[in-house]
Design a protein around this motif. Sequence first.
Motif, PDB file in Angstrom:
ATOM      1  N   GLU A  25     -29.273  -7.040  -8.932  1.00 38.73           N
ATOM      2  CA  GLU A  25     -28.130  -7.197  -9.848  1.00 38.73           C
ATOM      3  C   GLU A  25     -27.861  -5.853 -10.514  1.00 38.73           C
ATOM      4  O   GLU A  25     -28.471  -5.539 -11.540  1.00 38.73           O
ATOM      5  N   PRO A  26     -27.011  -5.041  -9.919  1.00 44.78           N
ATOM      6  CA  PRO A  26     -26.773  -3.704 -10.487  1.00 44.78           C
ATOM      7  C   PRO A  26     -26.043  -3.786 -11.820  1.00 44.78           C
ATOM      8  O   PRO A  26     -24.842  -3.984 -11.881  1.00 44.78           O
ATOM      9  N   ARG A  27     -26.801  -3.620 -12.892  1.00 44.21           N
ATOM     10  CA  ARG A  27     -26.206  -3.681 -14.212  1.00 44.21           C
ATOM     11  C   ARG A  27     -26.813  -2.608 -15.099  1.00 44.21           C
ATOM     12  O   ARG A  27     -27.724  -1.884 -14.702  1.00 44.21           O
ATOM     13  N   GLU A  28     -26.349  -2.532 -16.301  1.00 42.23           N
ATOM     14  CA  GLU A  28     -26.638  -1.414 -17.190  1.00 42.23           C
ATOM     15  C   GLU A  28     -28.130  -1.262 -17.468  1.00 42.23           C
ATOM     16  O   GLU A  28     -28.670  -0.141 -17.434  1.00 42.23           O
ATOM     17  N   ALA A  29     -28.837  -2.351 -17.758  1.00 41.53           N
ATOM     18  CA  ALA A  29     -30.239  -2.263 -18.168  1.00 41.53           C
ATOM     19  C   ALA A  29     -31.113  -1.647 -17.085  1.00 41.53           C
ATOM     20  O   ALA A  29     -32.030  -0.869 -17.382  1.00 41.53           O
ATOM     21  N   ALA A  30     -30.846  -1.963 -15.813  1.00 38.98           N
ATOM     22  CA  ALA A  30     -31.671  -1.440 -14.733  1.00 38.98           C
ATOM     23  C   ALA A  30     -31.536   0.078 -14.620  1.00 38.98           C
ATOM     24  O   ALA A  30     -32.532   0.797 -14.471  1.00 38.98           O
TER      25      ALA A  30
END
Length: 528
Positions: A359-364
Motif C-alpha cells: 500500500e504505497p502511502r505516506e507513512a511507508a
Amino acid sequence: MIKLVIFAALVLVLGYGFSWLADRPGDLSLIWEGQLYQTKLIVAASALIALIAVVMVAWWLLRSIWTSPYAVTRYFRARKRDRGYQALSTGLIAAGAGNALLARKMAARSRGLLRADQEPLIILLEAQAALIEGRHDEARAKFEAMTADPETKELGLRGLYLEAKRLGANEAARQYAEQAADNAPYLPWAAQATLEYRSQAGRWDDAIRLLEQQKAARIVEKQEADRLRAVLLTARATEKLENDPAGARDDATHALRLSADFEPAAIVAAKALFREDKIRKAAAILEQAWKANPHPEIGRTYVRARSGDSAVDRLKRAEKLEALRPNNVESLLIVAQAAVDTKDFAKARTKAEAAARAEPREAAFLLLADIEEAETGDQGRIRHWLAQALKAPRDPAWVADGFVSDKWLPLSPVTGQLDAFAWKVPYGQAEGPAEEGALVSIDQALRTLPPVRETRPESPVNDHRIIELERAATIAEAARPAPKPTPPARATDDTPTEARPFFGGRPDDPGVRNSMVEPEPKTRLRLF
C-alpha cells in the motif's frame, strides 16, 4: 355497514315471524266493558307493529320540533367552524410555501371564525407568519404563549430552541432542549440535543441516563443505543484514566462488550490495565482488537506496553503482532519501526519496502527516509524518499466534519455531534499531487534511488556542505561569459612552469596556499 347488516337481520326476523304466524292461524278475542272484540291473530300482530311504528314516528317528529332551535344553531356553528378550519388549512399551506401575506390574512380570518383557546394551531400559524416576515420578537412571544398550554408546550419549546440556535444563544438553546427532554424524553430533537449538550459539558452520567430513557422509549434502535453508550463510556473512561484506573477499566471493558470493534475502548482498557500491572490481560485485549482491525495506535500501545522494555523486547512484540495479522501494512510498519530502534536496518528496510509495495502511502516512505537517515545519513537518498512521500496518498486519520485529529474524540468540535469521528483518509487528501503524470511506485522509487555517497574523511567540511559548494561553483562557471581569445604569452624565465587554479583545489592544497600567499608579480593567472 354494521347498520345495514342490523337492518337486514331485523327484516328477516319480522318476515320469519309473520310466516310463522301465517302457518298457525288462530283468533284473538278481547272483552272490554262488556263488549267482545274478536280478530285474527295475524291481524292483531300487524296492528301492534303498526302502532309501535306510528308511536316512534310521532316521537321523532315531536323531538325534532322541540330541538329545532338547537339544531339550527349547531348547523350554523358547524358551518362557521368548517370555514375557520378551511382558512386555517389554507394559511398553514401558505406559511409552508413562504407566502407571508396570505398566511397573515388566513390567520386573521381563522381567529375570527374559531376560538384561539380551542384551536392552538391559530397561534402556530401566526408565529409562522411572523417568522416569514422577519418579526422574530413577535414569533418568540407566540412560542412562549404556547409553552403555557400543556397541549402546545412541546411545540413552543421547539420554536424557542430553534430561535435560540439561530441567534447563537447556546446556553438558552440548551435549557429549552433539556426542559423538553425532561418533560418528554421521547422527542428525538430534544433528546439528541440534550445528549450532545451534556456530552460537551462532560456530564457523562447524565448523558448515559438520558440515553437509557431514549432506549426504553424506543426513540433509538438498540444497536445505535449500544454504540452511543459505548462512546460515552469510553469518554468517561478516558477522563478516569489518570486518577481512577479501576473505574476506567470497568467503563472501557463495558464499552467493548457493547461494541467489540471499537478501537478507542480497547486502547483505554489496555492502558488502565497496564496501570494496574495486569500486563497479560491488557495484551489479550489488544491482541483481540488487532485481529479484528489492525490499528496503528493499538500496535504502538502493545509494543510499548512496559516502559522498561528494551528495543529488542519491543521488536519481539511487534513480530508477534505481525504473526497475528501477516501481510498487513500496519503490521509491517510496526515491525519496521521497532527494527529501526534496534539498529537492524536490513530488516527495517525489508519490512518498510514490503509495506510500501502492498500500500504505497505516506507513512511507508517517511519510514524509509528515517531508515536512510539512521543508517547512511545520505541527504540525497533521504530527500528521494521524502519526495516519494509527498506524492504518495496520505495516511488515515481520525476525521469528523472535515476536522482531522491525531487522537479519537467523542464529539465533533465543529458540529458537536456524538460519535462523529471515523478512521479514514482525510477528504481531499486521498492522493498526493501527481508529478509528471505518474503515480508513486516503490519499484520505480528503488530504481531511481541514488547510490550512497562516499564520505571524505580528510576534508574538514561535512559531506552535504561540499555538495552545496560544488553545485554553486558549477552554476557560477556556467553563468560566466566566455573570455575573449588572447595571444599566447611569451615564456620568460620568471614565468612558472605550471599555473594551478584556485577553484577546484582543496583549501589545504600547497599549490593553492602558495598562490594566495606569494603570487608572482609578472604572471597573469587565469582562473577560467
